[in-house]
Write a protein that holds these residues in place. Sequence first.
Motif, PDB file in Angstrom:
ATOM      1  N   ILE A   1      83.976  83.037 -41.086  1.00  0.00           N
ATOM      2  CA  ILE A   1      83.167  84.245 -41.257  1.00  0.00           C
ATOM      3  C   ILE A   1      84.034  85.371 -41.795  1.00  0.00           C
ATOM      4  O   ILE A   1      83.632  86.122 -42.694  1.00  0.00           O
ATOM      5  N   ARG A   2      85.248  85.500 -41.259  1.00  0.00           N
ATOM      6  CA  ARG A   2      86.197  86.498 -41.762  1.00  0.00           C
ATOM      7  C   ARG A   2      86.428  86.306 -43.253  1.00  0.00           C
ATOM      8  O   ARG A   2      86.406  87.268 -44.032  1.00  0.00           O
ATOM      9  N   HIS A   3      86.685  85.073 -43.648  1.00  0.00           N
ATOM     10  CA  HIS A   3      86.978  84.800 -45.057  1.00  0.00           C
ATOM     11  C   HIS A   3      85.771  85.116 -45.938  1.00  0.00           C
ATOM     12  O   HIS A   3      85.920  85.678 -47.037  1.00  0.00           O
ATOM     13  N   LEU A   4      84.576  84.756 -45.489  1.00  0.00           N
ATOM     14  CA  LEU A   4      83.368  85.028 -46.257  1.00  0.00           C
ATOM     15  C   LEU A   4      83.204  86.524 -46.500  1.00  0.00           C
ATOM     16  O   LEU A   4      82.878  86.960 -47.612  1.00  0.00           O
TER      17      LEU A   4
ATOM     18  N   LEU B   1      78.125  88.196 -35.376  1.00  0.00           N
ATOM     19  CA  LEU B   1      77.485  88.246 -36.692  1.00  0.00           C
ATOM     20  C   LEU B   1      77.018  89.655 -37.037  1.00  0.00           C
ATOM     21  O   LEU B   1      77.084  90.073 -38.202  1.00  0.00           O
ATOM     22  N   LEU B   2      76.558  90.406 -36.046  1.00  0.00           N
ATOM     23  CA  LEU B   2      76.185  91.795 -36.291  1.00  0.00           C
ATOM     24  C   LEU B   2      77.404  92.609 -36.724  1.00  0.00           C
ATOM     25  O   LEU B   2      77.308  93.447 -37.636  1.00  0.00           O
TER      26      LEU B   2
ATOM     27  N   ALA C   1      77.678  94.442 -40.450  1.00  0.00           N
ATOM     28  CA  ALA C   1      78.001  95.856 -40.663  1.00  0.00           C
ATOM     29  C   ALA C   1      79.263  95.996 -41.512  1.00  0.00           C
ATOM     30  O   ALA C   1      79.341  96.852 -42.403  1.00  0.00           O
ATOM     31  N   ARG C   2      80.251  95.152 -41.259  1.00  0.00           N
ATOM     32  CA  ARG C   2      81.512  95.218 -42.013  1.00  0.00           C
ATOM     33  C   ARG C   2      81.293  94.879 -43.487  1.00  0.00           C
ATOM     34  O   ARG C   2      81.851  95.532 -44.381  1.00  0.00           O
ATOM     35  N   ALA C   3      80.486  93.866 -43.749  1.00  0.00           N
ATOM     36  CA  ALA C   3      80.202  93.489 -45.137  1.00  0.00           C
ATOM     37  C   ALA C   3      79.547  94.640 -45.889  1.00  0.00           C
ATOM     38  O   ALA C   3      79.879  94.912 -47.055  1.00  0.00           O
TER      39      ALA C   3
ATOM     40  N   SER D   1      89.511  94.368 -34.718  1.00  0.00           N
ATOM     41  CA  SER D   1      88.657  94.596 -33.548  1.00  0.00           C
ATOM     42  C   SER D   1      87.818  93.371 -33.224  1.00  0.00           C
ATOM     43  O   SER D   1      87.664  93.003 -32.051  1.00  0.00           O
ATOM     44  N   SER D   2      87.268  92.733 -34.244  1.00  0.00           N
ATOM     45  CA  SER D   2      86.462  91.533 -33.993  1.00  0.00           C
ATOM     46  C   SER D   2      87.318  90.388 -33.479  1.00  0.00           C
ATOM     47  O   SER D   2      86.897  89.618 -32.606  1.00  0.00           O
ATOM     48  N   ARG D   3      88.516  90.273 -34.016  1.00  0.00           N
ATOM     49  CA  ARG D   3      89.417  89.219 -33.537  1.00  0.00           C
ATOM     50  C   ARG D   3      89.779  89.448 -32.068  1.00  0.00           C
ATOM     51  O   ARG D   3      89.919  88.490 -31.305  1.00  0.00           O
ATOM     52  N   ALA D   4      89.918  90.725 -31.679  1.00  0.00           N
ATOM     53  CA  ALA D   4      90.288  91.041 -30.300  1.00  0.00           C
ATOM     54  C   ALA D   4      89.083  90.993 -29.369  1.00  0.00           C
ATOM     55  O   ALA D   4      89.125  90.352 -28.313  1.00  0.00           O
TER      56      ALA D   4
END
Length: 206
Positions: free
Chosen positions: A120-123, A69-70, A74-76, A101-104
């Motif tokens: 979460i990715r889609h949001l 979530l962190l 940061a990405r958002a 990177s998050s997926r990996a």
Amino acid sequence: MNKGRFVVIEGLEGAGKTTAINTVYQWLNRQGHHVVQTREPGGTPLAEQIRTLVKSVQQEQVSPVTELLLMYAARAQLLHNVINPALQRGDWVLADRHDLSSRAYQGGGRQIPDEVLDPIRHLVLGDLRPDLTLYLDIDPALGLERARARGALDRIEQEQLAFFQRARAKYLAVAAVEPHIVVIDASQPLATVQQLLAGALERHFA
């Protein structure tokens, strides 16, 4: 107005992302593109604070979900304040890491299942996808050896080898089914890697 493009450099520790970013930046510059560079996590004042939290060794155990979530928080922030405005202006964005990177790392390394990660990715991302992702592939043992030679390791870099092996497997699995991802063998000599990067850019954009 020309449409902006989104180029991402990905890879495990020690894969040579910094050198690759410089190579790609110079190539884009020679084509006359205005390039905005970003990094993840980070890239805005608030996102950089989150980066410090994520990478620092903590006195308590960090939950994989907390880490996930962190990363997306940061990405958002980066998307809202830097990436999306740059693309709308017609600039080219060159990113040191992005969603892959998050997926990996969180999906593969932390073993968070896709059914948790994908909503979460889609949001956060909506329909945004990179135009090109250059994944620098390297054996994790070699990458960690290079990373240790650079100096002190952060919290994530201190993970066990198996963590990075899972992350690499996820990188390769996603790359096998998503055509915008190009796998570059980062264990080769620097000049060869630079040639492979330039070739991928030429095929996609020239």
